[in-house]
Design an enzyme around this catalytic site. Sequence first.
Site, PDB file in Angstrom:
ATOM      1  N   ASN A  96       3.393   2.691  -7.091  1.00 40.22           N
ATOM      2  CA  ASN A  96       2.254   2.065  -6.838  1.00 40.22           C
ATOM      3  C   ASN A  96       1.122   3.065  -6.810  1.00 40.22           C
ATOM      4  OD1 ASN A  96      -0.070   0.309  -6.451  1.00 40.22           O
ATOM      5  ND2 ASN A  96       0.680  -0.509  -4.521  1.00 40.22           N
ATOM      6  N   TRP A  97       0.488   3.120  -7.895  1.00 37.90           N
ATOM      7  CA  TRP A  97      -0.729   4.362  -7.913  1.00 37.90           C
ATOM      8  C   TRP A  97      -1.847   3.771  -7.246  1.00 37.90           C
ATOM      9  CZ3 TRP A  97      -0.733   6.872 -13.340  1.00 37.90           C
ATOM     10  CH2 TRP A  97       0.258   7.600 -13.554  1.00 37.90           C
ATOM     11  N   LYS A  98      -2.071   2.369  -6.833  1.00 34.47           N
ATOM     12  CA  LYS A  98      -3.071   1.921  -6.322  1.00 34.47           C
ATOM     13  C   LYS A  98      -4.234   2.138  -7.194  1.00 34.47           C
ATOM     14  CE  LYS A  98      -0.640   1.856  -2.098  1.00 34.47           C
ATOM     15  NZ  LYS A  98      -0.864   1.667  -0.606  1.00 34.47           N
TER      16      LYS A  98
ATOM     17  N   GLU B 157      -2.803  -5.197   0.582  1.00 32.32           N
ATOM     18  CA  GLU B 157      -4.206  -4.685   0.330  1.00 32.32           C
ATOM     19  C   GLU B 157      -4.870  -5.887  -0.414  1.00 32.32           C
ATOM     20  OE1 GLU B 157      -3.139  -1.054  -1.336  1.00 32.32           O
ATOM     21  OE2 GLU B 157      -2.508  -0.343   0.528  1.00 32.32           O
TER      22      GLU B 157
ATOM     23  N   SER C 265       4.981   4.524   3.414  1.00 33.18           N
ATOM     24  CA  SER C 265       5.090   5.954   3.761  1.00 33.18           C
ATOM     25  C   SER C 265       6.428   6.352   3.411  1.00 33.18           C
ATOM     26  CB  SER C 265       4.741   6.077   5.213  1.00 33.18           C
ATOM     27  OG  SER C 265       3.420   5.772   5.423  1.00 33.18           O
TER      28      SER C 265
ATOM     29  N   GLU D  97       7.176  -4.374   2.845  1.00 30.81           N
ATOM     30  CA  GLU D  97       6.129  -3.339   3.160  1.00 30.81           C
ATOM     31  C   GLU D  97       5.420  -3.843   4.528  1.00 30.81           C
ATOM     32  OE1 GLU D  97       5.029  -1.174  -0.530  1.00 30.81           O
ATOM     33  OE2 GLU D  97       3.554  -2.527  -0.254  1.00 30.81           O
TER      34      GLU D  97
ATOM     35  N   GLY E   2       0.432   3.901   4.190  1.00 31.95           N
ATOM     36  CA  GLY E   2      -0.588   4.807   4.191  1.00 31.95           C
ATOM     37  C   GLY E   2      -0.721   5.491   5.321  1.00 31.95           C
TER      38      GLY E   2
ATOM     39  N   HIS F 101       0.349  -7.597  -2.884  1.00 31.94           N
ATOM     40  CA  HIS F 101       0.261  -6.390  -1.941  1.00 31.94           C
ATOM     41  C   HIS F 101      -0.735  -6.792  -0.817  1.00 31.94           C
ATOM     42  CE1 HIS F 101      -0.466  -2.537  -0.833  1.00 31.94           C
ATOM     43  NE2 HIS F 101       0.790  -2.069  -1.313  1.00 31.94           N
TER      44      HIS F 101
ATOM     45  N   GLY G 129       3.716   4.393  -2.506  1.00 27.34           N
ATOM     46  CA  GLY G 129       2.274   4.590  -2.916  1.00 27.34           C
ATOM     47  C   GLY G 129       1.884   6.203  -2.826  1.00 27.34           C
ATOM     48  N   GLY G 130       1.362   6.709  -1.950  1.00 25.69           N
ATOM     49  CA  GLY G 130       0.994   8.066  -1.959  1.00 25.69           C
ATOM     50  C   GLY G 130       2.006   9.107  -2.400  1.00 25.69           C
TER      51      GLY G 130
HETATM   52  P1  13P Z   1       2.282   4.489   0.911  1.00 23.25           P
HETATM   53  O1  13P Z   1       3.618   5.042   0.260  1.00 23.25           O
HETATM   54  O2  13P Z   1       1.165   5.261   0.704  1.00 23.25           O
HETATM   55  O3  13P Z   1       2.365   4.144   2.466  1.00 23.25           O
HETATM   56  O4  13P Z   1       2.070   3.260   0.175  1.00 23.25           O
HETATM   57  C1  13P Z   1       2.905   2.272   0.281  1.00 23.25           C
HETATM   58  C2  13P Z   1       2.366   0.900  -0.598  1.00 23.25           C
HETATM   59  O5  13P Z   1       1.581   0.058  -0.228  1.00 23.25           O
HETATM   60  C3  13P Z   1       3.139   0.693  -1.914  1.00 23.25           C
HETATM   61  O6  13P Z   1       2.759  -0.432  -2.563  1.00 23.25           O
END
Ligand code: 13P
Length: 246
Positions: free
Chosen positions: A9-11, A97, A208, A167, A173, A95, A229-230
């Site tokens: 997930n590149w966000k 967010e 994470s 999640e 993050g 998600h 994510g990251g």
């Molecule tokens: P991180 O891997 O950056 O913690 O993000 C997880 C995430 O929200 C994937 O959708």
Amino acid sequence: MRRPTVVGNWKMNASLEQTTNLLAGLTEGWSGVHQAEVAVCVPYPYLPKTAELLEQSNIAFGAQDLSEHASGAYTGQVSADMLLDFGSKYVIVGHSERREYQNESSELVAQKFEAAATKGLIPILCVGETLDEREKERTFDVIGRQLRAVTERCGLGGVAKGVVAYEPVWAIGTGRSATPEMAQEVHAYIREVLGPEGDHTAILYGGSVKPGSAPALFAQEDIDGALVGGASLKAADFLAICRAAE
Ligand code: 13P
């Protein structure tokens, strides 16, 4: 048998140039991934470039959200058909967010799940508790409600045909992953809620996930992969996580 699945997930990250470099890094570095399903969920504007660059690869792709509507006067929204036009296979719904910053309710998430599934996209349904909810021992209650909003609309069978991602909000993050045991406990609960229909449903852990933490997470019985994510923004790290899922 459940297929191990790793989704990036590149966000709201990457430019066109970074998209090109990252996807080149993934296709050029691709090795040692034979069983796992791998996908990247990119920002909307980069879907055409992603479709072009991944055409000859084993990597699927998709988006991070979609409209609950099929078409019409919904300024700024993107429909399932539009995502399909560019070859998307997956779309993330719910998600945390978006639940938090866009005030998306579980009912809206359920509508989006249905909008995606009806058109043949595979929805990746995100669920997870906040730190406060975990400390108050409300984790199962919160996740049960988030799941039931979707099962009530789409049926257990409908949800089971998608992908579920656990999640924990406090692990996203933050560099603070749930322990494999903590995650497994919730994954087992999610599978229990889905019932026998969910035997084949991939349940991913997100929060994470790094190359170092992935193997122990993937060793758990009900953890079928990761939503990353990251670490999905670095080709070498993402590929290492994909290999760990084999
Ligand atoms: P991180 O891997 O950056 O913690 O993000 C997880 C995430 O929200 C994937 O959708």
